[in-house]
Design a protein around this motif. Structure first.
Motif, PDB file in Angstrom:
ATOM      1  N   SER A 251       0.840  -1.201   0.000  1.00 14.01           N
ATOM      2  CA  SER A 251       0.000   0.000   0.000  1.00 14.01           C
ATOM      3  C   SER A 251       0.876   1.252   0.000  1.00 14.01           C
ATOM      4  O   SER A 251       0.612   2.212  -0.740  1.00 14.01           O
ATOM      5  CB  SER A 251      -0.913   0.016   1.233  1.00 14.01           C
ATOM      6  N   LEU A 252       1.930   1.248   0.828  1.00 17.56           N
ATOM      7  CA  LEU A 252       2.823   2.413   0.882  1.00 17.56           C
ATOM      8  C   LEU A 252       3.593   2.564  -0.433  1.00 17.56           C
ATOM      9  O   LEU A 252       3.824   3.685  -0.903  1.00 17.56           O
ATOM     10  CB  LEU A 252       3.793   2.280   2.069  1.00 17.56           C
ATOM     11  N   TRP A 253       3.983   1.438  -1.023  1.00  8.51           N
ATOM     12  CA  TRP A 253       4.662   1.468  -2.329  1.00  8.51           C
ATOM     13  C   TRP A 253       3.771   2.147  -3.365  1.00  8.51           C
ATOM     14  O   TRP A 253       4.207   3.025  -4.117  1.00  8.51           O
ATOM     15  CB  TRP A 253       5.005   0.033  -2.737  1.00  8.51           C
ATOM     16  N   HIS A 254       2.491   1.737  -3.394  1.00  8.23           N
ATOM     17  CA  HIS A 254       1.552   2.348  -4.339  1.00  8.23           C
ATOM     18  C   HIS A 254       1.427   3.855  -4.100  1.00  8.23           C
ATOM     19  O   HIS A 254       1.470   4.649  -5.046  1.00  8.23           O
ATOM     20  CB  HIS A 254       0.170   1.694  -4.236  1.00  8.23           C
ATOM     21  N   LEU A 255       1.269   4.243  -2.849  1.00  4.98           N
ATOM     22  CA  LEU A 255       1.063   5.666  -2.542  1.00  4.98           C
ATOM     23  C   LEU A 255       2.323   6.481  -2.831  1.00  4.98           C
ATOM     24  O   LEU A 255       2.233   7.647  -3.219  1.00  4.98           O
ATOM     25  CB  LEU A 255       0.630   5.832  -1.082  1.00  4.98           C
ATOM     26  N   ALA A 256       3.498   5.854  -2.667  1.00  7.08           N
ATOM     27  CA  ALA A 256       4.755   6.560  -2.932  1.00  7.08           C
ATOM     28  C   ALA A 256       4.897   6.879  -4.423  1.00  7.08           C
ATOM     29  O   ALA A 256       5.506   7.878  -4.796  1.00  7.08           O
ATOM     30  CB  ALA A 256       5.936   5.721  -2.454  1.00  7.08           C
ATOM     31  N   LYS A 257       4.342   5.998  -5.275  1.00  4.04           N
ATOM     32  CA  LYS A 257       4.518   6.224  -6.719  1.00  4.04           C
ATOM     33  C   LYS A 257       3.268   6.819  -7.369  1.00  4.04           C
ATOM     34  O   LYS A 257       3.232   6.990  -8.581  1.00  4.04           O
ATOM     35  CB  LYS A 257       4.936   4.922  -7.415  1.00  4.04           C
ATOM     36  N   THR A 258       2.217   7.105  -6.554  1.00  6.06           N
ATOM     37  CA  THR A 258       0.962   7.622  -7.109  1.00  6.06           C
ATOM     38  C   THR A 258       0.526   8.839  -6.293  1.00  6.06           C
ATOM     39  O   THR A 258      -0.332   8.746  -5.414  1.00  6.06           O
ATOM     40  CB  THR A 258      -0.135   6.526  -7.065  1.00  6.06           C
ATOM     41  N   PRO A 259       1.121  10.014  -6.580  1.00  6.02           N
ATOM     42  CA  PRO A 259       0.848  11.185  -5.725  1.00  6.02           C
ATOM     43  C   PRO A 259      -0.621  11.580  -5.666  1.00  6.02           C
ATOM     44  O   PRO A 259      -1.087  12.042  -4.626  1.00  6.02           O
ATOM     45  CB  PRO A 259       1.697  12.297  -6.357  1.00  6.02           C
ATOM     46  N   THR A 260      -1.371  11.371  -6.753  1.00  4.96           N
ATOM     47  CA  THR A 260      -2.783  11.798  -6.708  1.00  4.96           C
ATOM     48  C   THR A 260      -3.557  10.981  -5.669  1.00  4.96           C
ATOM     49  O   THR A 260      -4.387  11.523  -4.935  1.00  4.96           O
ATOM     50  CB  THR A 260      -3.458  11.626  -8.089  1.00  4.96           C
ATOM     51  N   ASP A 261      -3.281   9.682  -5.592  1.00  2.76           N
ATOM     52  CA  ASP A 261      -3.967   8.844  -4.594  1.00  2.76           C
ATOM     53  C   ASP A 261      -3.535   9.241  -3.181  1.00  2.76           C
ATOM     54  O   ASP A 261      -4.349   9.308  -2.262  1.00  2.76           O
ATOM     55  CB  ASP A 261      -3.671   7.361  -4.834  1.00  2.76           C
ATOM     56  N   ARG A 262      -2.240   9.477  -3.022  1.00  2.00           N
ATOM     57  CA  ARG A 262      -1.729   9.864  -1.702  1.00  2.00           C
ATOM     58  C   ARG A 262      -2.391  11.167  -1.251  1.00  2.00           C
ATOM     59  O   ARG A 262      -2.880  11.269  -0.121  1.00  2.00           O
ATOM     60  CB  ARG A 262      -0.211  10.028  -1.755  1.00  2.00           C
ATOM     61  N   GLU A 263      -2.463  12.139  -2.164  1.00  2.00           N
ATOM     62  CA  GLU A 263      -3.055  13.435  -1.800  1.00  2.00           C
ATOM     63  C   GLU A 263      -4.539  13.301  -1.451  1.00  2.00           C
ATOM     64  O   GLU A 263      -5.039  13.950  -0.538  1.00  2.00           O
ATOM     65  CB  GLU A 263      -2.860  14.440  -2.952  1.00  2.00           C
TER      66      GLU A 263
END
Lengths: 401, 63
Positions: A251-263
């Motif tokens: 999950s953290l890997w995905h959010l690290a490479k997908t700024p729109t989802d993280r934001e």
């Protein structure tokens, strides 16, 4: 052996090969389209269904498929272990399975798991606090892995400080699948010996934890013997650590490479539970296994007794028959009928615990570090575990980006 | 419209009571229990379908 995985994947796949470990999704997609129940001669014969319908049918067919072992290796556990299997209830078949499972379920009910939220949150904050002054850290090794180790150690009644000991055992059991039988037995005996020491201590000094609970528990009016208690505690350790570690890390890997989802999740943390279900679908960490009980034809495939089935819930979760745009991670996906915790009578008993840990781990991480990215864009900078539990084991993250 | 719940298929994934706690509860082992409501109103039909569409075991239908 140095073969090209993609050239002969429908007849010679290997779930521990470097190509599979790095990126299994194209392999499953190819097989689902061309050879949906594939066979490999490795490990004494193993079948791989990649369609949701076939994975579900096998998971629900305890008549033709046994759970006597759920980790694919070159060896088969002795028949005499049935009906309990090596680590009940995951390795048990009906009817013994139901009693062994029902004994455990109340401890893992949502009501009881809710009580662990404050302590889990406190661990996460402690781990994140230690990284506040750093720009780069390994989110898999320094954050994700510690959360389930501490939660499960406290739940079972084992010292938190033994985290390295548990992780060593778990690694050997789950990733050392190609090692000789003697070495695997040695690992298992060492785990049982370690647990026996703690069981003896709980017999002398009972307390409010899972080991003391199991020592008092009865199946059909008979107390479990210490060997059964040790094997069930061993299961909870093995099932509870790498799996959740993998889910948090992916999950953290995905959010690290997908700024729109993280934001989006930083702006609206109430979306995190829905996003967790999507991370579980898209990056489902756990593939189970079954053994074919007797020669049996499944979907035209001549399955032989004692051949393995790699029961790929992760592949089922990418089946376009069940999921729209299955290869896209949509953090607000709805509906999401994913099978990350398995299907049928062996549904992960710890699923409510795992969900809670993943949710709290992400909530706290995003609060501590609302902005982060992969420290190195090279895909080889992130390494993934091999075998039936898949997740990042090295995940360098740069924060404050 | 009513909820049809197949207790034999339910394996305790808990998606229904997490998503729609007004219609589903969990028992002490984590299996779902349907709040007996009889005929559903429009909002309840929406909730029931949400639960049905997310059940990994296809244990819930709305008819």
């Amino acid at each position: 052996m140095n073969r090209d995985q993609h050239a002969d994947v429908s007849t010679d796949f290997d779930h521990t090969s470097p190509a599979w470990v790095a990126d299994p999704f194209p392999i499953w997609d190819e097989l689902r389209g061309t050879c949906p129940v594939a066979h490999s001669d490795r490990y004494g014969g193993v079948w791989l269904p990649t369609r949701h319908a076939d994975v579900s049918a096998i998971a629900n067919d305890t008549e033709h498929f046994t759970s006597r072992s759920v980790v694919v290796t070159n060896h088969r556990p002795p028949m005499e272990l049935a009906p309990q299997g090596i680590a009940p209830p995951i390795s048990s078949d009906p009817p013994y399975h139901q009693d062994a499972r029902r004994m455990l379920l109340p401890a893992f009910s949502p009501q009881n798991i809710d009580k662990l939220v404050p302590s889990t949150r406190a661990y996460c904050r402690e781990l994140l606090g230690a990284m506040q002054d750093r720009d780069v850290f390994d989110a898999a090794a320094e954050y994700a892995q510690h959360i389930p180790v501490r939660v499960i150690a406290n739940m079972l009644g084992l010292p938190e400080a033994d985290g390295d000991v548990f992780r060593g055992f778990v690694h050997d059991v789950l990733e050392g699948v190609a090692r000789p039988l003697e070495e695997r037995i040695e690992t298992f005996l060492a785990l049982l010996a370690y647990l026996q020491g703690h069981i003896d201590d709980h017999v002398a000094n009972p307390r409010d934890d899972m080991i003391s609970f199991l020592l008092e528990a009865e199946i059909d009016g008979t107390r479990l013997d210490h060997f059964q208690v040790a094997r069930t505690v061993g299961l909870l350790l093995i099932a509870g650590i790498d799996t959740t570690w993998s889910a948090i890390g992916a999950s953290l890997w995905h959010l690290a490479k997908t700024p729109t989802d993280r934001e989006r999740l930083v702006a609206d943390p109430s979306m995190i539970p829905t996003a967790v279900e999507e991370f579980l679908r898209a990056y489902a960490p756990v593939t189970m296994a079954r053994l074919v009980r007797e020669d049996f034809e499944f979907q035209g495939c001549p399955m032989k007794a004692e051949e393995w089935i790699l029961l790929s819930f992760p592949a089922a979760n990418r089946d376009p028959e069940v999921f729209d745009r299955p290869d896209e991670v949509l953090i607000d996906r709805q509906p999401n009928r994913h099978a990350a915790f398995g299907l049928g009578i062996h549904r992960c008993a710890g699923s409510h615990l795992a969900r809670m840990e993943i949710r709290v781990a992400l909530e706290e991480f995003l609060k501590a570090f609302p902005s982060f990215e992969l420290a190195d864009p090279d895909p080889d900078a992130v390494s993934w575990s091999a075998g039936q539990v898949r997740g990042p084991r090295v995940l360098p993250i740069k924060v404050g980006a | 419209m009513k909820i049809q719940f197949d207790r034999e298929k339910c394996q305790g994934h808990g998606r229904c009571y997490a998503l729609v706690p007004s219609l589903f509860e969990c028992d002490d082992e984590g299996y779902a229990v349907v709040n007996e409501l009889g005929e559903l109103d429009v909002a309840q039909v929406h909730g029931a379908r949400l639960a049905a569409d997310n059940c990994p075991e296809f244990a819930i239908t709305v008819e």
